[in-house]
Design a protein around this motif. Structure first.
Motif, PDB file in Angstrom:
ATOM      1  N   LEU A 383       0.800  -1.036  -0.006  1.00 25.99           N
ATOM      2  CA  LEU A 383      -0.109  -0.104  -0.040  1.00 25.99           C
ATOM      3  C   LEU A 383       0.768   1.205   0.059  1.00 25.99           C
ATOM      4  N   HIS A 384       2.237   1.128   0.563  1.00 23.80           N
ATOM      5  CA  HIS A 384       3.003   2.387   0.455  1.00 23.80           C
ATOM      6  C   HIS A 384       3.406   2.509  -1.104  1.00 23.80           C
ATOM      7  N   ILE A 385       3.588   1.420  -1.900  1.00 21.60           N
ATOM      8  CA  ILE A 385       3.691   1.679  -3.223  1.00 21.60           C
ATOM      9  C   ILE A 385       2.725   2.258  -3.935  1.00 21.60           C
ATOM     10  N   LEU A 386       1.523   1.564  -3.669  1.00 16.44           N
ATOM     11  CA  LEU A 386       0.353   2.123  -4.329  1.00 16.44           C
ATOM     12  C   LEU A 386      -0.130   3.619  -3.880  1.00 16.44           C
ATOM     13  N   ALA A 387      -0.060   3.902  -2.598  1.00 15.71           N
ATOM     14  CA  ALA A 387      -0.311   5.293  -2.387  1.00 15.71           C
ATOM     15  C   ALA A 387       0.622   6.224  -3.001  1.00 15.71           C
ATOM     16  N   LEU A 388       1.921   5.969  -3.052  1.00 16.65           N
ATOM     17  CA  LEU A 388       2.870   6.687  -3.812  1.00 16.65           C
ATOM     18  C   LEU A 388       2.445   6.912  -5.161  1.00 16.65           C
ATOM     19  N   ALA A 389       2.071   5.705  -6.002  1.00 21.83           N
ATOM     20  CA  ALA A 389       1.745   5.709  -7.191  1.00 21.83           C
ATOM     21  C   ALA A 389       0.479   6.790  -7.543  1.00 21.83           C
ATOM     22  N   GLN A 390      -0.402   6.703  -6.696  1.00 17.88           N
ATOM     23  CA  GLN A 390      -1.784   7.357  -6.859  1.00 17.88           C
ATOM     24  C   GLN A 390      -1.345   8.822  -6.687  1.00 17.88           C
ATOM     25  N   HIS A 391      -0.552   9.117  -5.768  1.00 18.17           N
ATOM     26  CA  HIS A 391      -0.180  10.553  -5.487  1.00 18.17           C
ATOM     27  C   HIS A 391       0.698  11.186  -6.701  1.00 18.17           C
TER      28      HIS A 391
END
Length: 566
Positions: A383-391
Motif C-alpha cells: 500500500l506504500h507503493i500504491l499510495a505513492l503511485a496514486q499521489h
C-alpha cells in the motif's frame, strides 16, 4: 520643460495622465506613438513597481494584458497586478522567484488602461530596467503599522548598528526589503539558478540538509544580515536571504491551517503567490480538535490554536508507519479497490478528460499481484507503493504515467523535468525500489536515510525524496483513504510508533547487549514501528527492521519515546 508640461496639460483635457512613482516621470504627450521612460539600473530582484494616475481608473482594465513585464526573451515575468482601493494606483509585483540578477526587463503599459468613462491612456508607455546586486543602501529601522506598511524610524550604515538600536516591536529593512522582523512568516523564493531553496543546519549555510520549492511557508525565528533562521517541521534551521521573503504578522494575508471535517483532519495550504488555498485529507482528526476551529502546526503533529496556544500533539498513523510493514490486504482486494476507485473517478468527474475511461486506461489496473510480490521480495508495504503511485501519477492517469509508464515521477526534478521512459510499469516499480528506496532511502545507513516512513521535512523519505514539504503527509493521506475504502483492516489493530532519542544508537538482533549489533542509527529522531513492547526482557522492545537482512530487531526501551498516534 515648459513645452513638455504644456503638452501634458493638453493631454489631460481629453485623456488622463500617468506617473510611475519613485523612478518614472510624468508620461509623454499624446502626439508620440510610443513613450520610452528612462532606463533604471541596479534594480532589486523583489522590486514592486507603483503606477499612480491623476484620476480613478477602471479596475477591470488594469490586468496582465494592459500592464506587464517582459524579459529579454519576450516572456511575461511579473507577479500579481493589484489596483488600490481609491483606484488611482496599480502595484506590479515581481514574479514569485524574483527577477533574475543581471537580466534586463521591460515594464509595459498599454493604451488598454482606461478611466471610469472608458477613455484610454494617451500613449503606449514602456520602461527598461536591469536587475543588479550592486545597489547600495542603508539598514533602516522601521515601525510596522497595523496594515503591514512601515514608517522609517532611523537609518544606519551597518547592520550591527541597526540591531543595537532596534526595539522589540520594530524591524530592519535593506533596500526596502525586510531582513529582520519581530516575528511572522517567511515565504521562500527561487533564484536564477534554481527554483528550490536549500535549508541548512548551520548558520554558515554550508551543510544543506533538505530543500523546499518556492512559495513555501515557514515560521520565522530570527535573522541576521547573512542568514534567516526558520522552523522547518519543528526544527530550527537556516536559509539564505536571497531565498527569503520576510512577512511580519501584520503583512500576512493568509496562512496554511488545519481543520476538522466529518471527523477527518484536513490541511489547507495557502499560496502567497495566488492568494488561494488547496486542501487535502491527512487522516483521522485528533480528539482534542473540534469542527469549526482553525489550528496551526509546523510539522503536522504539534498543534496550536489561533492565539498560538498549544492544544495537543498527534502523529498521523500512516505518515509514520514503516514502509517495511506488511498490509493485511490480498492482491485481489487491492485490484478490486483500484477498479472501484477508477470507476468512481469516471463517475464523479465526467467532464475532465484525464478521468474519462479511467477504468480502461489507468496504469494501475491489475497491479495487485505485483505489489504483493514486491512486498514479499523487497520488504516494502504494497500500500506504500500504491499510495505513492496514486499521489505522483493521478491514479495512473497522468501524462507521464500514460506516455512513459512513470508512476512515481522518477528522474523528474523541479529544475529538470526529464521524460524518463519505462517499458512497463513493473520496470518502473523495480526502478523505484532498486535505484531509490532500497538503495538510498530505507536502509538504516543509506545516503539519504532519515527513517523508513513517508514523514515530513525533518523525518523520513520526505526529507530528501521530494521538495514539497507536505509530500509525506499527502502520500500518507492516500494510504489512509485506501485503507478506509477497503474496510480499515490495517488501522483496526495499529502498531505503536516510537522515535529514537539518542544518536549512535545500537540496534540489536536480540533483546540484550549480548546480541550482535544489526545496525546503528547515527542520528537521533529515527521513527520505529513497534512489534512488541511487552517482552520478557522488559527493558527491550521489538521493532520492524529498516534493513532487509532482518525481519525484526531490538532497541533498549530507554532510547525510544512513544508517539501519540491517530
Amino acid at each position: 520643460m515648459y513645452a513638455k508640461l504644456h503638452k501634458i496639460r493638453n493631454v489631460m483635457l481629453s485623456f488622463f495622465a500617468l506617473i510611475l512613482l519613485i523612478v518614472l516621470p510624468t508620461m509623454a504627450s499624446a502626439e508620440e506613438l510610443e513613450s520610452h521612460l528612462d532606463d533604471a539600473l541596479n534594480v532589486r530582484s523583489d522590486k514592486v513597481w507603483t503606477i499612480t494616475f491623476n484620476k480613478p481608473i477602471d479596475p477591470a482594465s488594469a490586468n496582465s494584458d494592459s500592464i506587464y513585464v517582459l524579459n529579454s526573451s519576450g516572456e511575461k515575468k511579473n507577479g500579481a497586478i493589484t489596483v488600490s482601493s481609491n483606484r488611482k494606483s496599480v502595484l506590479v509585483a515581481p514574479p514569485l522567484q524574483g527577477y533574475t540578477n543581471a537580466e534586463t526587463y521591460t515594464l509595459h503599459m498599454t493604451r488598454d488602461i482606461k478611466d471610469e468613462k472608458g477613455e484610454s491612456l494617451s500613449s503606449y508607455t514602456y520602461k527598461k530596467f536591469t536587475i543588479g546586486s550592486s545597489a547600495s543602501g542603508t539598514y533602516d529601522i522601521v515601525s510596522i503599522l497595523s496594515n503591514g506598511t512601515t514608517n522609517l524610524v532611523k537609518s544606519y550604515a551597518k547592520f550591527e548598528e541597526a540591531v543595537t538600536n532596534l526595539k522589540a516591536d520594530q524591524a530592519i529593512q535593506y533596500n526596502g526589503a525586510f531582513i529582520k522582523i519581530p516575528s511572522g512568516l517567511v515565504v521562500t523564493k527561487g533564484t536564477a539558478s534554481s527554483v528550490l531553496t536549500n535549508i541548512y543546519s548551520d548558520k554558515q549555510l554550508t551543510k544543506a540538509v533538505t530543500y523546499v520549492p518556492a512559495n513555501t511557508e515557514l515560521l520565522y525565528i530570527d535573522s541576521t544580515d547573512t542568514y534567516v533562521e526558520v522552523n522547518v517541521a519543528d526544527k530550527n534551521l537556516y536559509i539564505k536571504h536571497e531565498n527569503s521573503n520576510l512577512l511580519p504578522w501584520n503583512a500576512v494575508k493568509g496562512r496554511s491551517y488545519y481543520s476538522v471535517s466529518n471527523g477527518q483532519l484536513v490541511h489547507s495550504i495557502y499560496s502567497p503567490n495566488t492568494g488561494s488555498y488547496a486542501s487535502y485529507q491527512v487522516g483521522n482528526a485528533p480528539n482534542f480538535m473540534s469542527s469549526g476551529q482553525t489550528y496551526f502546526s509546523v510539522d503536522g503533529a504539534h498543534f496550536t490554536n489561533a492565539t498560538g496556544q498549544e492544544v495537543g500533539t498527534s502523529y498521523p498513523y500512516f505518515q509514520y508507519l514503516s514502509a517495511r510493514s506488511k498490509t493485511n490486504y490480498s492482491a485481489a482486494e487491492i485490484d478490486a479497490y483500484i477498479m472501484s476507485m477508477l470507476q468512481k473517478l469516471e463517475s464523479d468527474y465526467p467532464s475532465i478528460p484525464m478521468y474519462q475511461q479511467a477504468a480502461q486506461k489507468s496504469k494501475l489496473i491489475g497491479l495487485g499481484s505485483y505489489l504483493k510480490q514486491v512486498e514479499a521480495t523487497y520488504h516494502i508495504n504494497a500500500l506504500h507503493i500504491l499510495a505513492l503511485a496514486q499521489h505522483e501519477s493521478a491514479y495512473g492517469l497522468s501524462d507521464r504515467a500514460q506516455q512513459y509508464n512513470n508512476l512515481f515521477g522518477l528522474y523528474v526534478t523541479d529544475n529538470n523535468p526529464l521524460a524518463k521512459n519505462f517499458i512497463t510499469v513493473e520496470q518502473n516499480i523495480n526502478e523505484l525500489i532498486n535505484a531509490f528506496l532500497n538503495k538510498n532511502y530505507l536502509p538504516p545507513n543509506a545516503g539519504y536515510a532519515n527513517g523508513s516512513v513517508f514523514g515530513n521535512k525533518a523525518i523520513g523519505l520526505n526529507v530528501r525524496y521530494a521538495s514539497d514539504p507536505y509530500w509525506g503527509a499527502k502520500a500518507a493521506g492516500h494510504m489512509y483513504r485506501i485503507d478506509q475504502t477497503m474496510g480499515g483492516k490495517d488501522s483496526a489493530t495499529p502498531y505503536k510508533i516510537g522515535i529514537t532519542t539518542t544518536s549512535g544508537l545500537n540496534v540489536r538482533t536480540g533483546p540484550g547487549t549480548n546480541y550482535a549489533v544489526a545496525y546503528k542509527y547515527s542520528n537521533a529522531g529515527m521513527p520505529v514501528t513497534i512489534l512488541d513492547d511487552n517482552l520478557p526482557a522488559s527493558d527491550w522492545i521489538k521493532v520492524i527492521s529498516d534493513s532487509t537482512s532482518y525481519d525484526e530487531v531490538y532497541i533498549h526501551r530507554s532510547y525510544v519515546q512513544m508517539l501519540p498516534v491517530k
